[in-house]
Design an enzyme around this catalytic site. Structure first.
Site, short mmCIF file in Angstrom:
data_model
loop_
_atom_site.label_atom_id
_atom_site.label_comp_id
_atom_site.label_asym_id
_atom_site.label_seq_id
_atom_site.Cartn_x
_atom_site.Cartn_y
_atom_site.Cartn_z
N LYS A 47 43.60 -19.32 85.20
CA LYS A 47 43.79 -19.28 86.65
C LYS A 47 43.56 -17.91 87.26
CE LYS A 47 44.41 -22.51 88.35
NZ LYS A 47 43.75 -23.81 88.62
N SER A 264 47.84 -28.01 77.26
CA SER A 264 46.62 -28.56 77.87
C SER A 264 45.42 -28.20 77.00
CB SER A 264 46.43 -28.07 79.31
OG SER A 264 45.98 -26.74 79.36
C1 LIG Z 1 47.80 -24.77 81.50
C2 LIG Z 1 46.74 -25.28 82.40
N1 LIG Z 1 45.81 -26.07 81.90
C3 LIG Z 1 44.84 -26.59 82.66
C4 LIG Z 1 44.76 -26.33 84.00
C5 LIG Z 1 43.68 -27.00 84.79
O1 LIG Z 1 42.76 -26.16 85.39
P1 LIG Z 1 42.13 -26.52 86.79
O2 LIG Z 1 43.18 -26.29 87.83
O3 LIG Z 1 40.99 -25.58 86.94
O4 LIG Z 1 41.71 -27.94 86.79
C6 LIG Z 1 45.71 -25.50 84.56
C7 LIG Z 1 45.69 -25.21 86.00
O5 LIG Z 1 46.66 -24.93 86.63
C8 LIG Z 1 46.72 -24.95 83.75
O6 LIG Z 1 47.67 -24.15 84.26
#
Ligand SMILES: Cc1ncc(COP(=O)(O)O)c(C=O)c1O
Length: 307
Positions: A47, A264
C-alpha cells in the site's frame, strides 16, 4: 538500486525484489512461481505505492494542501503508509478503522503522529468507509479524502510501478499474473500494464471464496461495497480462495522458502500453486502484500473479523 543514499523515505518506495519459490515448484514441474515482495516497501506493504501516488498527485494539482487533513478508511496497511508519508512530508493524517483492529496496528500508525477514529467493528471495512464519508460531508473544505477505493491514482501506482517492474524483472517468460482483490488497485493497475506487453499474459483476480473470511486486506466482491476503481472486465478470470489454505500456506512459505508472508500473500501463493498444478509449463507471478509479523497480535478471524 537499494544501496543508494536518498533524500527522503518517499524515495524508497517501489523497486521491490521478486523471488522464485523453488521449494513449492517441486509440486508443479515445468512451471515457475515468482513472488513479488511488496513488504520490502518502507511502510512494510504494497500500500505504500498507492498511498504515495495519491498524495503526490493531489499535492501536484492542489486537491491536497498543508492546511488540510488527509482522512481515509483503512484496514491497516494503507494507514501505515499514509502515516509515514504524512510524517515525512509534514501532512496531518486522520484514519477511521474498525475498533477491533489489533493494538499493534493502532500503535504503528499513532507512532507517526496519526489521529485514529474508531468505527463499528461489526461493520468491518465498509463501516469505516461510511464513517469517513459522513465526517468529510460535514466539513468538506477541511479534509482531503483520497478514497483509495475510487481514486485512479491507486491503480496508476501499480500501472507505473508494479506492472512495469514485473516486466523488467521477469521479461517475456511471464505467462500468468494473479493477485487478490482488496481495493483492487494492485490487480487493476498491474494487469493494465501487463496487457500492454507484446506477448499475452493471462491475468487472474483472486477473491475470498466466502463473504465471512479471514484474509485481511481482501474483499469478497459479491457481499461488499464494490470499489469504483474495480472493473470486472480487466481480469481474464476470477477465482475464489479459502481462508484456511491461505493461512496454512503463509506458514509453509515461511518454513520452506524463508519468507514470512501475511495471510493474503499466503492465499495468493496457494492460488498460484493450485493454478500451476493444472499447467504443464509457464511462469506465474503473484504478490506478497505484507509480512506475517503484521498479524502477530491475537487474531481469531472466525470470531472477530468481518472483512
Ligand atoms: C494485506 C493486504 N493484502 C492485499 C491487499 C489488496 O490490495 P489492493 O487494495 O491493491 O487490492 C491489501 C490492501 O489493502 C492488503 O492490505
Amino acid at each position: 538500486m537499494r544501496h543508494r543514499a536518498i533524500e527522503s523515505i518517499v524515495e524508497a518506495v517501489g523497486n521491490t525484489p521478486i523471488v522464485r519459490l523453488r521449494s513449492l515448484e517441486k509440486e508443479c514441474p515445468g512451471v515457475e512461481l515468482w513472488l513479488k515482495l511488496e513488504y520490502t516497501n518502507p511502510g512494510g506493504s504494497v500500500k505504500d505505492r498507492p498511498a504515495l501516488q495519491m498524495i503526490q498527485d493531489a499535492l501536484a494539482d492542489g486537491r491536497l494542501t498543508k492546511d488540510k487533513i488527509l482522512i481515509d478508511a483503512t484496514s491497516g496497511n494503507t494507514g501505515v503508509a499514509y502515516s509515514l508519508f504524512g510524517a515525512a512530508l509534514g501532512l496531518q493524517i486522520q484514519l477511521v478503522m474498525p475498533s477491533n483492529v489489533s493494538k499493534a496496528r493502532k500503535d504503528i500508525t499513532q507512532a507517526f503522529g496519526t489521529e485514529l477514529i474508531p468505527s463499528d467493528p461489526m461493520e468491518g471495512s465498509d463501516g469505516a468507509i461510511v464513517r469517513v464519508r459522513e465526517i468529510v460531508a460535514a466539513d468538506p473544505d477541511r479534509y482531503f479524502y483520497p478514497d483509495q477505493y475510487s481514486n485512479p491514482s491507486n491503480p496508476r501506482a501499480h500501472y507505473l510501478g508494479t506492472g512495469t517492474e514485473i516486466l523488467e524483472q521477469i521479461g517475456d517468460r511471464i505467462t500468468h499474473f494473479a493477485t487478490g482483490l482488496g481495493t483492487s488497485g494492485t490487480m487493476m493497475g498491474t494487469t493494465r500494464r501487463l496487457k500492454e506487453h507484446s506477448r499475452p499474459i493471462h491475468c487472474i483476480a483472486f477473491e475470498p471464496a466466502e463473504a465471512l473470511h479471514g484474509l485481511e486486506g481482501l474483499k469478497h466482491m459479491g457481499s461488499s461495497l464494490i470499489p469504483d476503481i474495480y472493473d470486472a472486465g480487466v481480469p481474464d478470470e476470477i477465482i475464489g480462495l479459502p481462508t484456511e489454505e491461505g493461512w496454512d500456506m503463509a506458514d509453509r512459505v515461511a518454513k520452506e522458502e524463508g519468507l514470512h508472508i501475511g495471510h493474503s500473500a499466503g492465499a495468493n501463493v496457494w492460488g498460484a500453486l493450485e493454478l500451476a498444478k493444472t499447467m504443464d509449463s509457464g511462469c506465474i507471478v503473484t504478490i506478497a502484500a505484507d509480512r506475517g509479523d503484521r498479524y502477530f497480535a491475537p487474531m481469531r478471524w472466525e470470531k472477530k473479523y468481518v472483512w
